[in-house]
Write a protein that holds these residues in place. Sequence first.
Motif, short mmCIF file in Angstrom:
data_model
loop_
_atom_site.label_atom_id
_atom_site.label_comp_id
_atom_site.label_asym_id
_atom_site.label_seq_id
_atom_site.Cartn_x
_atom_site.Cartn_y
_atom_site.Cartn_z
N VAL A 1 0.83 -1.21 0.00
CA VAL A 1 0.00 0.00 0.00
C VAL A 1 0.87 1.26 0.00
O VAL A 1 0.58 2.22 -0.72
CB VAL A 1 -0.98 0.00 1.20
CG1 VAL A 1 -1.59 1.37 1.42
CG2 VAL A 1 -2.07 -1.04 0.97
N THR A 2 1.94 1.26 0.76
CA THR A 2 2.85 2.41 0.78
C THR A 2 3.40 2.66 -0.62
O THR A 2 3.48 3.81 -1.06
CB THR A 2 3.98 2.20 1.80
OG1 THR A 2 3.38 2.09 3.10
CG2 THR A 2 4.97 3.35 1.78
N ASN A 3 3.76 1.59 -1.33
CA ASN A 3 4.22 1.76 -2.72
C ASN A 3 3.13 2.37 -3.59
O ASN A 3 3.42 3.25 -4.42
CB ASN A 3 4.66 0.42 -3.30
CG ASN A 3 6.04 0.01 -2.83
OD1 ASN A 3 6.75 0.78 -2.20
ND2 ASN A 3 6.41 -1.22 -3.13
N ALA A 4 1.90 1.93 -3.43
CA ALA A 4 0.80 2.49 -4.22
C ALA A 4 0.63 3.98 -3.92
O ALA A 4 0.44 4.79 -4.83
CB ALA A 4 -0.50 1.74 -3.95
N VAL A 5 0.69 4.34 -2.65
CA VAL A 5 0.52 5.75 -2.26
C VAL A 5 1.68 6.60 -2.78
O VAL A 5 1.46 7.66 -3.38
CB VAL A 5 0.40 5.87 -0.72
CG1 VAL A 5 0.48 7.33 -0.28
CG2 VAL A 5 -0.90 5.23 -0.24
N LEU A 6 2.90 6.15 -2.57
CA LEU A 6 4.07 6.95 -2.93
C LEU A 6 4.37 6.99 -4.42
O LEU A 6 4.80 8.01 -4.95
CB LEU A 6 5.31 6.43 -2.20
CG LEU A 6 5.35 6.60 -0.70
CD1 LEU A 6 6.60 5.95 -0.13
CD2 LEU A 6 5.28 8.07 -0.31
#
Length: 191
Positions: free
Chosen positions: A65-70
């Motif tokens: 999810v962090t990858n998707a957000v960033l």
Amino acid sequence: MTPVDQTADSSAAAADESPLVVEQVSFPPEPVSAARARKVLLEVLTRTGRTDWADTAELALSEVVTNAVLHARTTFEVTIEVFEHHLMVQVRDGSPALPEQREYEAPATTGRGMALVAALSRACGVHHLGSDGKVVWFCVDDAVQLPTDVLAAWDIDTDDEQLPLAPDSATGSVHLRQIPADRQAPRLDLV
């Protein structure tokens, strides 16, 4: 820089099994979405009596999810499928850019998330959807769990002095003891 291996097939992880529960939730590309996604995951695992997968799955989901957000910076959808013997989590975003494994210096604070997901999961991969984005997925089962006491998985060596130290500071190397060496990323040095 090369894209993360896309050869693994998430459908093979499910084989002929039907999921006991399927939950899909969309999230905005905001940092708080990681916590919200973890909450949904924990609710599903609690509802199905599989909280034993929670620590491992929450950590892997946080990374994806962090990858998707960033990086994707698009609305993304989390699909959680609980099977009798494993959990499948998929994160679909609208960016066609694939995750890339990069080489970073030891003190870097980024770039190890997908290696961590690979180390934590039974299987993981990426389905490229062309201009419609991608799906990053992982499976967790009984064979790849963090121990009940998550902190017990960390081995901290405070005698390592690989990085220059500021006065009155300490450094140490950290690696997960419960993850086989062939599935770990290189040791991470912390200051």
